[in-house]
Design an enzyme around this catalytic site. Sequence first.
Site, PDB file in Angstrom:
ATOM      1  N   LEU A 191      34.242 -11.960  -4.675  1.00 48.83           N
ATOM      2  CA  LEU A 191      33.146 -11.005  -4.855  1.00 48.83           C
ATOM      3  C   LEU A 191      32.857 -10.722  -6.322  1.00 48.83           C
ATOM      4  O   LEU A 191      32.433  -9.622  -6.685  1.00 48.83           O
ATOM      5  CB  LEU A 191      33.494  -9.700  -4.120  1.00 48.83           C
ATOM      6  CG  LEU A 191      33.721  -9.840  -2.613  1.00 48.83           C
ATOM      7  CD1 LEU A 191      34.452  -8.617  -2.059  1.00 48.83           C
ATOM      8  CD2 LEU A 191      32.399 -10.042  -1.887  1.00 48.83           C
ATOM      9  N   ASP A 211      36.379 -22.284  -8.790  1.00 44.85           N
ATOM     10  CA  ASP A 211      37.307 -23.414  -8.683  1.00 44.85           C
ATOM     11  C   ASP A 211      38.696 -23.019  -9.180  1.00 44.85           C
ATOM     12  O   ASP A 211      39.713 -23.399  -8.590  1.00 44.85           O
ATOM     13  CB  ASP A 211      36.789 -24.603  -9.499  1.00 44.85           C
ATOM     14  CG  ASP A 211      35.467 -25.125  -8.977  1.00 44.85           C
ATOM     15  OD1 ASP A 211      35.175 -24.919  -7.781  1.00 44.85           O
ATOM     16  OD2 ASP A 211      34.713 -25.723  -9.767  1.00 44.85           O
ATOM     17  N   GLY A 256      33.839 -24.296 -20.536  1.00 41.95           N
ATOM     18  CA  GLY A 256      34.003 -25.469 -19.692  1.00 41.95           C
ATOM     19  C   GLY A 256      34.652 -25.146 -18.364  1.00 41.95           C
ATOM     20  O   GLY A 256      34.888 -23.984 -18.010  1.00 41.95           O
TER      21      GLY A 256
END
Length: 309
Positions: free
Chosen positions: A223, A254, A289
């Site tokens: 969330l 990820d 990144g």
Amino acid sequence: MKKKITVFGSFVVDLMGRTPHLPQKGETVIGSMFQMGPGGKGFNQGVAAHKAGSDITMITKVGKDAFADVALNIMKELKMNSDYVFSAEDVQTGVALIMVDENTSQNEIVVIPGACNNIKDEEIDKAEEVIKNSEYLLTQLETNMSAIESIVDIAHKNGVKVILNTAPIQPITDDLLSKVDMVTPNEVEAEILTGIKIETEEDMRNTAKYFFDRGVKQVVITLGHRGVYIADGAIDELIPAYKVKALDTTGAGDAFNGGLIAALAEGKSLKEAAKFANGLAALSVQKLGTTMSMPWREDIDAFLKAQNK
């Protein structure tokens, strides 16, 4: 003892530009920097779990081009097993075009999956033994759905616990969900899948029920700044996010998923695993990144220790 993990998913090369603001329709914006590096939801999650100390096997696919070397070189550098990085003769390695607002750290991303959207049944068959011998399978929706369905089916039939990160969002059949042990959508993906907009804790419970009714055993909903909601029928809890100054939020989901499976494979409870994953993600957003922003285990442990003081 650490349990074996298979991470199945995409590899793409990230082409990232930072700009003073994200462009409006038809607008050209002059950027401040450019960076190229490894990415893809599957690859990011695999690297996050590996750097967190997990015993993982990565399954993905690249083309036969210079971008493929980006994957193979970083795997060699990180001492990751690349035996199941398949190669396409006629399709290029995937790419992601990423724009990051340098003032807000918000991003816009276009993914062209390339080779990892063309994973074939015979390649899945070659990986069957490593899947069978894993405790967990972590996958996403950034490869062709036929490959996802095949690999989940193998895992399910062999008692391997399946974690499905529902990004980037695609339609999911109830049959696929019935073979999944845990889903990890963010709030937008959860709303698209269930039709429930998550504003209150009751909304979270109703969203979890949607997945429980389809056979999923555990639900983890990220969330953003609000934290992460976890539910498994016994636990029903919102775990706060760690407050850090974000530099680049690309890949935060990820990082979370890689941290979550790493902690679960060590035997941590769902709540402990979610806290560990929150810490890993908090560290990742403080760097530019995706793959290369994933922290090493000693840094995660130090961060979590400092938060608990």
